[in-house]
Design an enzyme around this catalytic site. Sequence first.
Site, mmCIF file in Angstrom:
data_model
loop_
_atom_site.group_PDB
_atom_site.id
_atom_site.type_symbol
_atom_site.label_atom_id
_atom_site.label_comp_id
_atom_site.label_asym_id
_atom_site.label_seq_id
_atom_site.Cartn_x
_atom_site.Cartn_y
_atom_site.Cartn_z
ATOM 1 C CB SER A 68 -0.923 0.001 1.222
ATOM 2 O OG SER A 68 -1.859 -1.050 1.146
ATOM 3 C CD GLU A 89 -0.924 -0.688 13.130
ATOM 4 O OE1 GLU A 89 -1.504 -1.126 12.114
ATOM 5 O OE2 GLU A 89 -1.134 -1.103 14.296
ATOM 6 C CG PHE A 114 -3.934 1.888 11.215
ATOM 7 C CD1 PHE A 114 -5.186 2.214 11.723
ATOM 8 C CD2 PHE A 114 -3.854 0.890 10.270
ATOM 9 C CE1 PHE A 114 -6.333 1.546 11.301
ATOM 10 C CE2 PHE A 114 -4.992 0.211 9.838
ATOM 11 C CZ PHE A 114 -6.231 0.548 10.351
ATOM 12 C CG HIS A 140 -3.837 4.948 1.930
ATOM 13 N ND1 HIS A 140 -2.512 4.720 1.652
ATOM 14 C CD2 HIS A 140 -4.556 4.252 1.005
ATOM 15 C CE1 HIS A 140 -2.413 3.917 0.597
ATOM 16 N NE2 HIS A 140 -3.643 3.634 0.177
#
Length: 347
Positions: A68, A89, A114, A140
């Site tokens: 991603s 994370e 995140f 994102h």
Amino acid sequence: MMGSKGNVGQDQSTLFRGDDTELRLKDERSVRGTPAKAMPAFILGEELADLADSDPRIVVATADLANSSRTRDFANRHPERFIDFGIAERNMITAAAGMASCGLIPYVATFASFCAILGAEAIRTDCAYPRMKVRVVGHHSGISMGFYGTSHHSTEDLGMMRTIADLTVVCAADANQLRAILRASVEHPGAMYIRLGRGRDAPVYDDVPSDFAFGKAIRLREGTDLTIITTGSQVHASLAAADRLAEEGISVRVVDMHTIKPLDAEAVRSAARETGAILTVEEHNIIGGLGSAVAEVLVEEARIPFRRHGIMDEYSLIGPPAALYAHYRLDAEGVAAVARELLEGKA
């Protein structure tokens, strides 16, 4: 079909952003048809790999999102300096602080929701407080995740990050500006949060800005009636809105406030003095982000017409990204409409 403007042959970035095209749920073309170099998130790994070729301090980590973020491109060239932490994370961010304490320069990437929201405490306590050179990359961001919903939307991250002392907060408008940000970040002191969109943002800069500097806003367009101060994904939409307003005889200055912290306060003051009205535009809650930062400067200046434009203080809706940008008036047409309202005294 939610709208129809009949723009045949638009590129994928235009379709995704919802600028000047019909809004659809699906399109026959795959995202794979979009040039990777035109996607900010998709040049992340490539640029970091280029930097790492001559700098052994650079390491990269992800939390199960190597594809991603395209940090996979870094892993392919420097596998010994790449770590995939899996869905962990906060552990990744804390581990990065440990790496930085040993002289490395870690770039850790995951969805903005995140890292900035879930990992805020680790960014504050483990990275910023001890002034570790950790670069947290939130890709994102905003509402670009669309159908993934509230848990994946990040409309609070700028507000959370800019309240952390000794943390630089910066947003990339396109691929070329991201390259400039990454290059400038290597020797920049302290911790940093770098905010990216989903990668389909239309190009703003024809070349990599050679004079990029954190905390120094970029004036992209001159104007005398209004200044739009914007950042990240909204820079292109704001420039397009200024073009539309120019056709109506409204002269708009556009300022790319790429660095949210430290903010270029002088650019704000100049806009207030020279254009007499300011509109901030961001893919973020109007509370806490760019608009609030600009307001904090303006409160000490002479009163002028001012409006914050972005997501109202609410959880963003779920739907196709192009429809969301249109709904929140974060496309070119929407930004132009809000600017008209401000100038007409309808803020």
